[in-house]
Design a protein around this motif. Structure first.
Motif: not given
Length: 360
Positions: A85, A88-89, A91-92, A173-174
């Protein structure tokens, strides 16, 4: 068009340019508590700045596949969902800037349980959140370092599974690329080199045995990683142990051909780290010839790293076919917008965030 700013496609993934960020540990995660090994605001700001600066691919720092696989208690990890989690911020945001988010999966082996570099980097014990290191053989890295626990075959199988589990979490996680860390004297590199691998079982002795663990990890990761996404491997091309048993450039070329057969798409070519106090002829682009040789003799795509600092220098490496991409380390710490500035010098095109268009 500048060769440095041409896209590069690996499997189904197109990376927008050949200016990539090398993995560099930040030693900035929490060492204890529920957020141990999770990314925080420092990591977001650090990677976001380089993405906004036009870097085509960012390899996040050595991210441990287990708690005992960390270099220090402050390393990132991918052994639980809280860590997924937290990433993810990052990778986005990287994807929103057109940057390919990538992560290096690692186990530190006998070099684990060390302090932060700016606090000396020495081995630490339980009183400083440390632990007992693991290794292929009970051989310490250096004087004053603990004797690591020699891994059993069962331990080796468990760690192989931890790499695969971390790769699954990396996808969740992206991330679009995973890199297996086999360099710099960490666990996989320790198995590769006769300097650190003194085993007499199926994981030691011959070249085939010493490379067995690395290939098992690659196979396990490739099995869970999507077929349409690339897998990288980082190698130390040489231990720099001239006249003494160690991993050599010849070994690297031989091993690169095997890695390609096992589904590795690109070799990230570094050197050293498995033995202390070795004589390394450091200079601009000093590791590029190792990458160029792998590419020429095996056809394996490669990334070159090591004192690549100037736009024209990087352009020449790619244009001459010495490497498919350059990985910048310290230079991107000094200058997060290196890619944008190099594009202006070389007449290339690179992503510029809309709020920054006034600088173009």
């Amino acid at each position: 068009m500048s060769a440095l700013f041409e896209p590069r496609t690996l499997r189904s993934l197109t990376i927008p340019n050949r200016v990539w960020m090398a993995p560099m540990c930040q030693y900035s995660a929490d060492a204890t508590g529920p957020d141990t090994g999770a990314a925080n605001d420092w990591h977001f700001a650090h990677y976001a700045a380089r993405a906004a600066g036009g870097t085509g691919l960012i390899l996040l720092e050595a991210t441990a596949v287990s708690p005992e696989g960390r270099i220090s208690p402050y390393d990132l990890g991918l052994w639980n969902d809280t860590q997924v989690e937290s990433l993810r911020r990052i990778t986005a945001f990287l994807k929103a800037q057109g940057t390919t988010p990538s992560v290096q999966l690692a186990h530190a082996g006998r070099k684990a349980s060390s302090d932060r570099p700016w606090q000396g980097g020495a081995p630490i014990g339980a009183d400083a959140h440390g632990w007992q290191p693991l290794a292929p053989s009970a051989v310490p890295f250096d004087e004053g370092h603990p004797v690591p626990t020699e891994l059993t075959p069962e331990d080796i199988g468990r760690i192989t599974g931890e790499f695969a589990a971390a790769a699954r979490r990396a996808l969740a996680a992206g991330f679009e690329v995973v890199e297996v860390h086999g360099a710099h004297g960490y666990l996989i590199g320790e198995f590769l080199s006769p300097h650190s691998n003194h085993r007499t079982d199926a994981y030691g002795g011959s070249f085939e045995n010493r490379t067995r663990f690395a290939l098992e990890v690659v196979d396990a990761v490739r099995q869970v990683w999507p077929d349409d996404l690339p897998l990288f491997f980082r190698i130390s091309a040489t231990d720099w142990l001239e006249g003494r048993p160690g991993w050599t450039a010849d070994d690297t070329v031989r091993f690169a051909a095997l890695l390609r057969q096992h589904g590795v798409d690109l070799l990230d070519v570094s050197s050293g780290g498995n033995a202390p106090r070795v004589d390394i002829p450091v200079g601009p682009g000093y590791q590029v010839p190792f990458a160029a040789r792998v590419r020429a003799e095996t056809g394996m795509p490669v990334a070159a790293v090591g004192l690549i600092t100037e736009a024209e220098q990087a352009e020449k490496i790619v244009a001459n076919g010495e490497a498919d991409a350059v990985l910048l380390g310290r230079e991107l710490l000094r200058n997060p917008s290196w890619a944008q500035q190099a594009a202006r010098r070389l007449g290339g095109e690179v992503h510029v965030p809309e709020p920054y268009h006034r600088m173009v």
